[in-house]
Design a protein around this motif. Structure first.
Motif, PDB file in Angstrom:
ATOM      1  N   PHE A 106       0.812  -1.199   0.107  1.00  0.00           N
ATOM      2  CA  PHE A 106       0.162  -0.115  -0.137  1.00  0.00           C
ATOM      3  C   PHE A 106       0.988   1.112   0.023  1.00  0.00           C
ATOM      4  N   CYS A 107       2.026   1.272   0.637  1.00  0.00           N
ATOM      5  CA  CYS A 107       2.988   2.536   0.709  1.00  0.00           C
ATOM      6  C   CYS A 107       3.686   2.635  -0.257  1.00  0.00           C
ATOM      7  N   ALA A 108       4.037   1.585  -1.114  1.00  0.00           N
ATOM      8  CA  ALA A 108       4.572   1.485  -2.295  1.00  0.00           C
ATOM      9  C   ALA A 108       3.733   2.153  -3.374  1.00  0.00           C
ATOM     10  N   CYS A 109       2.421   1.883  -3.245  1.00  0.00           N
ATOM     11  CA  CYS A 109       1.496   2.591  -4.416  1.00  0.00           C
ATOM     12  C   CYS A 109       1.317   3.835  -4.084  1.00  0.00           C
ATOM     13  N   ILE A 110       1.143   4.327  -2.848  1.00  0.00           N
ATOM     14  CA  ILE A 110       1.312   5.880  -2.332  1.00  0.00           C
ATOM     15  C   ILE A 110       2.211   6.505  -3.006  1.00  0.00           C
ATOM     16  N   CYS A 111       3.748   5.993  -2.735  1.00  0.00           N
ATOM     17  CA  CYS A 111       4.803   6.553  -3.531  1.00  0.00           C
ATOM     18  C   CYS A 111       4.603   6.636  -4.996  1.00  0.00           C
ATOM     19  N   LEU A 112       4.212   5.592  -5.725  1.00  0.00           N
ATOM     20  CA  LEU A 112       4.001   5.512  -6.975  1.00  0.00           C
ATOM     21  C   LEU A 112       3.016   6.622  -7.532  1.00  0.00           C
ATOM     22  N   THR A 113       2.157   6.998  -6.696  1.00  0.00           N
ATOM     23  CA  THR A 113       1.119   7.809  -7.075  1.00  0.00           C
ATOM     24  C   THR A 113       1.926   9.225  -6.799  1.00  0.00           C
ATOM     25  N   VAL A 114       2.664   9.469  -5.940  1.00  0.00           N
ATOM     26  CA  VAL A 114       3.250  10.639  -5.880  1.00  0.00           C
ATOM     27  C   VAL A 114       4.416  10.872  -6.863  1.00  0.00           C
ATOM     28  N   ILE A 115       5.090  10.087  -7.262  1.00  0.00           N
ATOM     29  CA  ILE A 115       5.891  10.135  -8.362  1.00  0.00           C
ATOM     30  C   ILE A 115       4.953  10.445  -9.650  1.00  0.00           C
ATOM     31  N   GLY A 116       4.025   9.838 -10.024  1.00  0.00           N
ATOM     32  CA  GLY A 116       3.004  10.078 -11.087  1.00  0.00           C
ATOM     33  C   GLY A 116       2.614  11.487 -11.154  1.00  0.00           C
ATOM     34  N   VAL A 117       2.127  12.044  -9.915  1.00  0.00           N
ATOM     35  CA  VAL A 117       1.541  13.238  -9.877  1.00  0.00           C
ATOM     36  C   VAL A 117       2.907  14.317 -10.015  1.00  0.00           C
ATOM     37  N   ALA A 118       3.935  14.011  -9.571  1.00  0.00           N
ATOM     38  CA  ALA A 118       5.275  15.101  -9.899  1.00  0.00           C
ATOM     39  C   ALA A 118       5.661  14.959 -11.079  1.00  0.00           C
ATOM     40  N   ILE A 119       5.391  13.872 -12.083  1.00  0.00           N
ATOM     41  CA  ILE A 119       5.815  13.781 -13.342  1.00  0.00           C
ATOM     42  C   ILE A 119       4.843  14.483 -14.110  1.00  0.00           C
ATOM     43  N   LEU A 120       3.432  14.295 -13.999  1.00  0.00           N
ATOM     44  CA  LEU A 120       2.569  14.819 -14.709  1.00  0.00           C
ATOM     45  C   LEU A 120       2.308  16.338 -14.450  1.00  0.00           C
ATOM     46  N   TYR A 121       2.629  16.735 -13.319  1.00  0.00           N
ATOM     47  CA  TYR A 121       2.345  18.473 -12.929  1.00  0.00           C
ATOM     48  C   TYR A 121       3.784  18.791 -12.346  1.00  0.00           C
ATOM     49  N   PRO A 122       4.705  19.091 -13.504  1.00  0.00           N
ATOM     50  CA  PRO A 122       5.829  19.432 -12.945  1.00  0.00           C
ATOM     51  C   PRO A 122       6.012  20.689 -12.320  1.00  0.00           C
ATOM     52  N   ASN A 123       5.032  21.777 -12.888  1.00  0.00           N
ATOM     53  CA  ASN A 123       5.312  23.255 -12.973  1.00  0.00           C
ATOM     54  C   ASN A 123       4.376  23.453 -11.681  1.00  0.00           C
ATOM     55  N   GLN A 124       3.493  22.666 -11.057  1.00  0.00           N
ATOM     56  CA  GLN A 124       2.762  23.055 -10.048  1.00  0.00           C
ATOM     57  C   GLN A 124       3.438  22.468  -8.635  1.00  0.00           C
ATOM     58  N   ILE A 125       4.326  21.964  -8.435  1.00  0.00           N
ATOM     59  CA  ILE A 125       4.924  21.195  -7.355  1.00  0.00           C
ATOM     60  C   ILE A 125       6.073  21.994  -7.036  1.00  0.00           C
ATOM     61  N   ARG A 126       6.314  22.464  -5.762  1.00  0.00           N
ATOM     62  CA  ARG A 126       7.647  23.119  -5.431  1.00  0.00           C
ATOM     63  C   ARG A 126       8.565  22.018  -4.876  1.00  0.00           C
ATOM     64  N   ALA A 127       9.732  22.098  -5.042  1.00  0.00           N
ATOM     65  CA  ALA A 127      10.818  21.177  -4.494  1.00  0.00           C
ATOM     66  C   ALA A 127      10.500  19.775  -5.431  1.00  0.00           C
ATOM     67  N   ARG A 128      10.146  19.895  -6.562  1.00  0.00           N
ATOM     68  CA  ARG A 128       9.826  18.728  -7.232  1.00  0.00           C
ATOM     69  C   ARG A 128      10.875  17.534  -7.520  1.00  0.00           C
ATOM     70  N   ASN A 129      12.019  17.979  -7.540  1.00  0.00           N
ATOM     71  CA  ASN A 129      13.081  17.168  -7.376  1.00  0.00           C
ATOM     72  C   ASN A 129      13.387  16.404  -6.506  1.00  0.00           C
ATOM     73  N   THR A 130      13.270  17.242  -5.294  1.00  0.00           N
ATOM     74  CA  THR A 130      13.236  16.424  -3.899  1.00  0.00           C
ATOM     75  C   THR A 130      12.378  15.555  -3.757  1.00  0.00           C
ATOM     76  N   ILE A 131      10.947  15.808  -3.841  1.00  0.00           N
ATOM     77  CA  ILE A 131       9.862  14.966  -3.806  1.00  0.00           C
ATOM     78  C   ILE A 131      10.157  13.849  -4.598  1.00  0.00           C
ATOM     79  N   LEU A 132      10.526  13.864  -5.930  1.00  0.00           N
ATOM     80  CA  LEU A 132      10.520  12.930  -6.868  1.00  0.00           C
ATOM     81  C   LEU A 132      11.547  11.861  -6.255  1.00  0.00           C
ATOM     82  N   VAL A 133      12.921  12.273  -5.916  1.00  0.00           N
ATOM     83  CA  VAL A 133      13.874  11.384  -5.545  1.00  0.00           C
ATOM     84  C   VAL A 133      13.540  10.908  -4.141  1.00  0.00           C
TER      85      VAL A 133
END
Length: 184
Positions: A9-36
C-alpha cells in the motif's frame, strides 16, 4: 501477511506521488526532492514487501506446514513381528482414511488386525488414520487398550488421548494394543 499488504500500500502511495510529480511539474515546489524521496521510498517498500513474502515462506517451512517431499510420503503400513519381520502390509497410496480394528463381518476395517498375534487387544474399531493437507494423522476412537506412537525423529513413545489426532511421519510406529505398525 498484513505487513506485506501495508508495504505494498505504501509503495502504491509512493508511485502515485511519483506520477503526480511527473504529470504536474510546474505546480509542485521542490519537485526534484519530492521525486527522489518518493522513488527511494518506493524501492524500500517494494524490497520490504518481497522480504516479508520470503520470510513467510521460511516460517511456513519451519512450522512443518508445507507438503512432504517424495521421500517423506507415507505409502504403506506394515504389521511387524517381535523380530521385526513383516507379517502383513496395507497400501495407503491414494486413500484419505483408513480404519484400524478387527473385521467381525458386521463392520469393515481397512487394516484388519483380527489375525494378528495380539488380536484380543484390538477393538473392533480401534483407531482411524486420516489424510489431510499432505499428512497422515492417527486418532484413537476411544479404544480399550489405546494407541501409542513411537516417533522416528526422537525414538520416544507417546500415549495418545482419545479423540486427539497425532500427525504421523514416515518411519513412525503405531502401537495398537501390543501390535506394532510401521508407517513407510
Amino acid at each position: 501477511m498484513k505487513r506485506r499488504v501495508v508495504d505494498l500500500f505504501c509503495a502504491c502511495i509512493c508511485l502515485t506521488v511519483i506520477g503526480v510529480a511527473i504529470l504536474y511539474p510546474n505546480q509542485i515546489r521542490a519537485r526534484n526532492t519530492i521525486l527522489v524521496t518518493a522513488i527511494l521510498l518506493e524501492v524500500v517498500f517494494l524490497i520490504l514487501s518481497i522480504r516479508d513474502k520470503e520470510e513467510r515462506k521460511e516460517a511456513v517451512g519451519h512450522l512443518g506446514m508445507g507438503l512432504p517431499s517424495e521421500s517423506e510420503l507415507i505409502t504403506e503400513i506394515v504389521l511387524l513381528s517381535e523380530e521385526d519381520t513383516e507379517l502383513m502390509t496395507w497400501d495407503m497410496y491414494g486413500k484419505i482414511a483408513m480404519i484400524i480394528g478387527r473385521d467381525v463381518k458386521e463392520n469393515q476395517v481397512d487394516i484388519d488386525l483380527g489375525r494378528s498375534t495380539y488380536a484380543s487387544m484390538v477393538d473392533i474399531e480401534h483407531a482411524v488414520l486420516n489424510y489431510s493437507i499432505g499428512n497422515w494423522y492417527v486418532e484413537d476412537l476411544g479404544s480399550t487398550n489405546g494407541i501409542s506412537v513411537k516417533k522416528a525423529e526422537d525414538g520416544r513413545v507417546y500415549k495418545l488421548s482419545a479423540d486427539t489426532p497425532c500427525r504421523m511421519e514416515r518411519g513412525d510406529c503405531l502401537y495398537v494394543g501390543l501390535n506394532r505398525l510401521l508407517l513407510r
